[in-house]
Design a protein around this motif. Structure first.
Motif, short mmCIF file in Angstrom:
data_model
loop_
_atom_site.label_atom_id
_atom_site.label_comp_id
_atom_site.label_asym_id
_atom_site.label_seq_id
_atom_site.Cartn_x
_atom_site.Cartn_y
_atom_site.Cartn_z
N LYS A 124 6.01 2.93 -1.96
CA LYS A 124 5.00 3.77 -2.59
C LYS A 124 5.42 4.11 -4.01
N LEU A 125 4.45 4.16 -4.90
CA LEU A 125 4.72 4.44 -6.31
C LEU A 125 4.33 5.87 -6.66
N LYS A 126 4.92 6.35 -7.74
CA LYS A 126 4.58 7.67 -8.25
C LYS A 126 3.24 7.59 -8.96
N ASN A 127 2.65 8.75 -9.22
CA ASN A 127 1.38 8.80 -9.96
C ASN A 127 1.52 8.13 -11.31
N GLN A 137 1.96 4.97 -11.84
CA GLN A 137 2.62 3.68 -11.72
C GLN A 137 1.71 2.72 -10.95
N TYR A 138 1.92 1.42 -11.15
CA TYR A 138 1.10 0.42 -10.48
C TYR A 138 1.89 -0.87 -10.32
#
Length: 173
Positions: free
Chosen positions: A93-96, A98-99
């Protein structure tokens, strides 16, 4: 499992030793996160085939893997140049904000208010990532750099770029 539901983890680059181990070049940002893998999919004749891992040792962007049921140099040779895949659902899972690069495919690309086209793929040329943006009649390659991609809005499938002077001139006849 279909390839469209997976991401490429890396590729088998060579055999190692005589007992069936293989050396893998990992194509991920944080290789150490994959230290406890139990299985991967290898592409064989266009199909994804599950392979279970006996042991894995990660060193930088390379890994030494011994797969179950691969016990000889000859067995390992059949795996060289095979690509390794994992399900998209296993991505960390990525942080807000990030993609992942594959998230950009299908996004519309704008410079200011001008629609440049749609991202069809992300190309990796020796560590330099490029967005392949199709305008309908031609392809524009845009470097995938933070200073160029000024806004990525995945909810609305929109990417805003600030292109270097003259980049579009290369594509205009």
């Amino acid at each position: 499992m279909k390839q469209a539901d997976c991401y490429q983890l890396g590729e088998v680059i060579k055999t190692h030793g005589l007992k069936g181990e293989v050396s893998i070049l990992l194509d991920v940002d944080f290789p150490d996160e994959y230290q406890n893998l139990e299985s991967v999919f290898l592409e064989k004749s266009g199909n994804l085939v599950p392979f279970f891992i006996d042991t894995i040792q990660i060193n930088g962007n390379k890994a030494l893997i011994h797969f179950e049921d691969i016990s000889s140099l000859d067995d390992a040779k059949t795996l060289v140049k095979s690509k390794l895949f994992l399900p998209l659902s296993s991505l960390p899972k990525l942080k807000n904000g990030q993609y992942y690069f594959h998230d950009l495919v299908g996004c519309d690309v704008f410079e200011a208010e001008e629609h440049l086209g749609q991202v069809k793929e992300v190309i990796d040329l020796n560590g330099n990532q490029l967005l392949a943006v199709y305008t309908g009649e031609k392809e524009i390659l845009i470097p995938l750099k933070d200073e160029i991609l000024t806004l990525v809005d995945l909810d609305n499938k929109k990417v805003t770029v600030e292109l270097p002077d003259g980049l579009l001139d290369v594509y205009n006849d």
